[in-house]
Design an enzyme around this catalytic site. Structure first.
Site, PDB file in Angstrom:
ATOM      1  N   ARG A 118      86.237 149.324  48.795  1.00  0.00           N
ATOM      2  CA  ARG A 118      87.461 149.681  48.255  1.00  0.00           C
ATOM      3  C   ARG A 118      87.763 151.070  48.536  1.00  0.00           C
ATOM      4  O   ARG A 118      88.927 151.532  48.968  1.00  0.00           O
ATOM      5  CB  ARG A 118      87.465 149.389  46.780  1.00  0.00           C
ATOM      6  N   ASP A 126      93.395 153.431  41.977  1.00  0.00           N
ATOM      7  CA  ASP A 126      93.529 153.997  43.266  1.00  0.00           C
ATOM      8  C   ASP A 126      94.170 155.368  43.454  1.00  0.00           C
ATOM      9  O   ASP A 126      94.143 155.932  44.514  1.00  0.00           O
ATOM     10  CB  ASP A 126      94.168 152.899  44.079  1.00  0.00           C
ATOM     11  N   HIS A 140      92.247 152.385  33.371  1.00  0.00           N
ATOM     12  CA  HIS A 140      90.805 151.692  33.927  1.00  0.00           C
ATOM     13  C   HIS A 140      89.949 152.840  34.583  1.00  0.00           C
ATOM     14  O   HIS A 140      89.068 152.445  35.567  1.00  0.00           O
ATOM     15  CB  HIS A 140      91.125 150.326  34.616  1.00  0.00           C
ATOM     16  N   CYS A 179      77.437 160.326  35.763  1.00  0.00           N
ATOM     17  CA  CYS A 179      75.643 159.845  35.953  1.00  0.00           C
ATOM     18  C   CYS A 179      75.869 159.097  34.545  1.00  0.00           C
ATOM     19  O   CYS A 179      76.408 159.248  33.644  1.00  0.00           O
ATOM     20  CB  CYS A 179      75.133 161.309  35.733  1.00  0.00           C
ATOM     21  N   CYS A 230      75.451 163.324  32.354  1.00  0.00           N
ATOM     22  CA  CYS A 230      75.301 164.709  32.887  1.00  0.00           C
ATOM     23  C   CYS A 230      76.672 165.188  33.232  1.00  0.00           C
ATOM     24  O   CYS A 230      77.008 166.442  33.500  1.00  0.00           O
ATOM     25  CB  CYS A 230      74.542 164.731  34.317  1.00  0.00           C
ATOM     26  N   GLY A 279     103.779 144.330  38.725  1.00  0.00           N
ATOM     27  CA  GLY A 279     102.902 143.628  39.430  1.00  0.00           C
ATOM     28  C   GLY A 279     101.398 143.534  38.771  1.00  0.00           C
ATOM     29  O   GLY A 279     100.461 144.044  39.333  1.00  0.00           O
ATOM     30  N   THR A 280     101.532 143.056  37.687  1.00  0.00           N
ATOM     31  CA  THR A 280     100.153 142.634  36.966  1.00  0.00           C
ATOM     32  C   THR A 280     100.297 141.279  36.444  1.00  0.00           C
ATOM     33  O   THR A 280     101.402 140.733  36.105  1.00  0.00           O
ATOM     34  CB  THR A 280      99.971 143.794  35.843  1.00  0.00           C
ATOM     35  N   SER A 281      99.028 140.433  36.782  1.00  0.00           N
ATOM     36  CA  SER A 281      98.988 139.150  36.522  1.00  0.00           C
ATOM     37  C   SER A 281      98.997 139.087  34.836  1.00  0.00           C
ATOM     38  O   SER A 281      99.238 137.923  34.507  1.00  0.00           O
ATOM     39  CB  SER A 281      97.773 138.539  36.732  1.00  0.00           C
ATOM     40  N   GLU A 291     105.592 136.681  41.476  1.00  0.00           N
ATOM     41  CA  GLU A 291     105.602 135.244  40.830  1.00  0.00           C
ATOM     42  C   GLU A 291     105.612 135.393  39.237  1.00  0.00           C
ATOM     43  O   GLU A 291     105.337 136.427  38.672  1.00  0.00           O
ATOM     44  CB  GLU A 291     104.322 134.457  41.226  1.00  0.00           C
TER      45      GLU A 291
HETATM   46  P1  OAD Z   1      95.762 141.076  39.758  1.00  0.00           P
HETATM   47  O1  OAD Z   1      95.234 141.064  41.070  1.00  0.00           O
HETATM   48  O2  OAD Z   1      95.288 140.169  38.539  1.00  0.00           O
HETATM   49  O3  OAD Z   1      97.450 140.898  39.865  1.00  0.00           O
HETATM   50  C1  OAD Z   1      98.413 141.368  40.682  1.00  0.00           C
HETATM   51  C2  OAD Z   1      99.831 140.834  40.325  1.00  0.00           C
HETATM   52  O4  OAD Z   1     100.627 141.499  41.476  1.00  0.00           O
HETATM   53  C3  OAD Z   1     100.010 139.456  40.563  1.00  0.00           C
HETATM   54  O5  OAD Z   1     100.817 138.898  39.430  1.00  0.00           O
HETATM   55  C4  OAD Z   1     100.725 139.284  41.711  1.00  0.00           C
HETATM   56  O6  OAD Z   1     101.718 138.134  41.738  1.00  0.00           O
HETATM   57  C5  OAD Z   1     101.421 140.785  42.035  1.00  0.00           C
HETATM   58  N1  OAD Z   1     101.793 141.065  43.180  1.00  0.00           N
HETATM   59  C6  OAD Z   1     101.469 141.032  44.423  1.00  0.00           C
HETATM   60  N2  OAD Z   1     102.015 141.522  45.189  1.00  0.00           N
HETATM   61  C7  OAD Z   1     103.225 142.233  44.682  1.00  0.00           C
HETATM   62  C8  OAD Z   1     104.179 142.964  45.049  1.00  0.00           C
HETATM   63  N3  OAD Z   1     104.329 143.326  46.365  1.00  0.00           N
HETATM   64  N4  OAD Z   1     105.161 143.254  44.350  1.00  0.00           N
HETATM   65  C9  OAD Z   1     104.970 142.825  42.926  1.00  0.00           C
HETATM   66  N5  OAD Z   1     104.250 142.217  42.476  1.00  0.00           N
HETATM   67  C10 OAD Z   1     103.016 141.854  43.135  1.00  0.00           C
HETATM   68  O7  OAD Z   1      95.818 142.528  39.220  1.00  0.00           O
HETATM   69  P2  OAD Z   1      95.915 143.307  37.867  1.00  0.00           P
HETATM   70  O8  OAD Z   1      97.049 142.499  37.162  1.00  0.00           O
HETATM   71  O9  OAD Z   1      96.294 144.724  38.076  1.00  0.00           O
HETATM   72  O10 OAD Z   1      90.314 145.832  36.502  1.00  0.00           O
HETATM   73  O11 OAD Z   1      94.520 143.175  37.225  1.00  0.00           O
HETATM   74  C11 OAD Z   1      94.180 143.814  36.067  1.00  0.00           C
HETATM   75  C12 OAD Z   1      92.705 144.405  36.064  1.00  0.00           C
HETATM   76  O12 OAD Z   1      91.727 143.369  36.542  1.00  0.00           O
HETATM   77  C13 OAD Z   1      92.470 145.276  37.167  1.00  0.00           C
HETATM   78  O13 OAD Z   1      92.908 146.796  36.831  1.00  0.00           O
HETATM   79  C14 OAD Z   1      91.146 145.257  37.630  1.00  0.00           C
HETATM   80  C15 OAD Z   1      90.905 143.720  37.454  1.00  0.00           C
HETATM   81  O14 OAD Z   1      89.563 143.133  37.506  1.00  0.00           O
HETATM   82  C16 OAD Z   1      89.021 146.500  36.692  1.00  0.00           C
HETATM   83  O15 OAD Z   1      88.548 146.441  37.817  1.00  0.00           O
HETATM   84  C17 OAD Z   1      88.492 146.869  35.606  1.00  0.00           C
END
Ligand code: OAD
Length: 242
Positions: A67, A101, A116, A124, A128, A184-186, A212
Site C-alpha cells: 500500500r 493515506d 485510523h 515501536c 520507544c 466515500g465510506t461504506s 452507491e
Molecule cells: P470501504 O472500502 O469500505 O468503502 C469505500 C466506499 O467508497 C464504498 O461505499 C464505495 O461505494 C465508495 N466509493 C468508491 N469509489 C468512489 C468514488 N469515486 N466517489 C465516491 N465514493 C466512492 O472504505 P471505508 O468505508 O473507508 O480501516 O472503510 C473503513 C475502514 O475499514 C478503513 O479506514 C479501513 C478499513 O478496513 C483500517 O484499515 C483500520
C-alpha cells in the site's frame, strides 16, 4: 440536487466532513471492500489486527509495504481539493478521515483528524516512540527498532482503541456543525459509521456523496450518487458562492 441542499450549503456556518476510502479511489488508491478489496485472499479485517501482527508480522508488513508503494506517487484528486477549498471558505470546519493515506493534508486541509492513523508513521511496539518513515519499499520486512522490538504501522487496527483526544474532537465537531458531509465510506466500520447518524440526531443537515447507497443513506437528508471527484467541486462552488 434538492433546492433545500443548495440553500443549506449557501447559508451554512459550520461543516464537519467524514471521508472514507472512496474519496481516494479516483487518485488510484484501492478501496477496502470493492472489487479490488482482497489481497492474497485476505480481507482488510484479517490483516489490520493486532492478532494478525503477532501471528505473522511479515505478512502484515508486506500488505502495508504494498500500500505504501502504491501511495508513494499518488496525488490528491479534485475531490480532496474541493474539501480543502470548503475549509478555506468555512471558518468552523472539521475534517474527520478514516483514510491513512495522508492525501487530505497534501491537498491543503489543516483541521484534520486522522481517525485510523497514518501509513507514513510507524511506532515501536515497546513504546520507544512514533516517527515518520517514508522508506519505500521497506528494506527490512518486518522492520525492527534499535531497542530490538518490532516496529508496526501507526494505524489503529480492528479491536484497538481510537485516540481519546481525536474522538473528543470528532464528537465536538459533530455536535457543533449545521452541515455534515459524508463522502466515500461504506459505513461498515464503527465508530465512524455512526457519526452521520449522531449528527442527524443532533439536528445537522446530512449530505452523503457515494457511487452507491450505504448504511448511512437512509439517515441522509440528501444522498448524491456520483464520484467524489465530480460531485464535491459542485458543492464547493455553491459554498464559495459561485
Ligand atoms: P470501504 O472500502 O469500505 O468503502 C469505500 C466506499 O467508497 C464504498 O461505499 C464505495 O461505494 C465508495 N466509493 C468508491 N469509489 C468512489 C468514488 N469515486 N466517489 C465516491 N465514493 C466512492 O472504505 P471505508 O468505508 O473507508 O480501516 O472503510 C473503513 C475502514 O475499514 C478503513 O479506514 C479501513 C478499513 O478496513 C483500517 O484499515 C483500520
Amino acid at each position: 440536487m434538492k433546492r433545500e441542499t443548495i440553500e443549506q450549503l449557501k447559508n451554512t456556518a459550520s461543516i464537519t466532513v467524514l471521508t472514507g476510502a472512496g474519496i481516494s479511489a479516483e487518485s488510484g488508491v484501492p478501496t477496502f471492500r470493492g472489487d479490488n478489496g482482497l489481497w492474497k485472499n485476505f480481507k482488510a479485517e484479517e490483516l489490520a489486527t493486532p492478532q494478525a501482527f503477532i501471528r505473522d508480522p511479515s505478512i502484515v508488513w508486506e500488505w502495508y509495504d504494498l500500500r505504501r508503494r502504491l501511495l508513494k506517487n499518488i496525488k490528491p484528486n479534485t475531490g480532496h481539493f474541493a474539501i480543502s477549498e470548503i475549509e478555506r471558505c468555512i471558518k468552523d470546519f472539521l475534517l474527520i478521515t478514516q483514510n491513512v493515506d495522508g492525501l487530505h493534508g497534501l491537498a491543503g486541509n489543516k483541521n484534520i483528524i486522522e481517525l485510523h492513523g497514518n501509513i507514513w508513521r510507524v511506532r515501536c511496539v515497546s513504546n520507544c516512540g512514533t516517527r515518520v518513515n517514508k522508506e519505500v519499499p521497506l528494506k527490512d520486512i518486518p522492520p525492527y527498532c534499535d531497542c530490538g522490538s518490532l516496529i508496526r504501522p501507526d494505524i489503529v487496527w480492528f479491536g484497538e482503541m481510537l485516540d481519546e483526544a481525536d474522538l473528543r474532537k470528532a464528537y465536538n465537531g459533530i455536535r457543533q456543525c449545521d452541515t455534515f458531509l459524508v463522502v466515500g465510506t461504506s459505513g461498515l466500520v464503527q465508530p465512524a459509521a455512526s457519526f452521520p447518524i449522531m449528527a442527524k440526531d443532533i439536528g445537522a443537515y446530512v449530505i452523503e456523496v457515494n457511487i452507491e447507497a450505504t448504511t448511512i443513506t437512509p439517515f441522509s437528508d440528501e444522498f448524491i450518487r456520483g464520484k467524489a471527484g465530480e460531485i464535491l467541486p459542485l458543492l464547493a462552488d455553491i459554498i464559495a458562492g459561485r
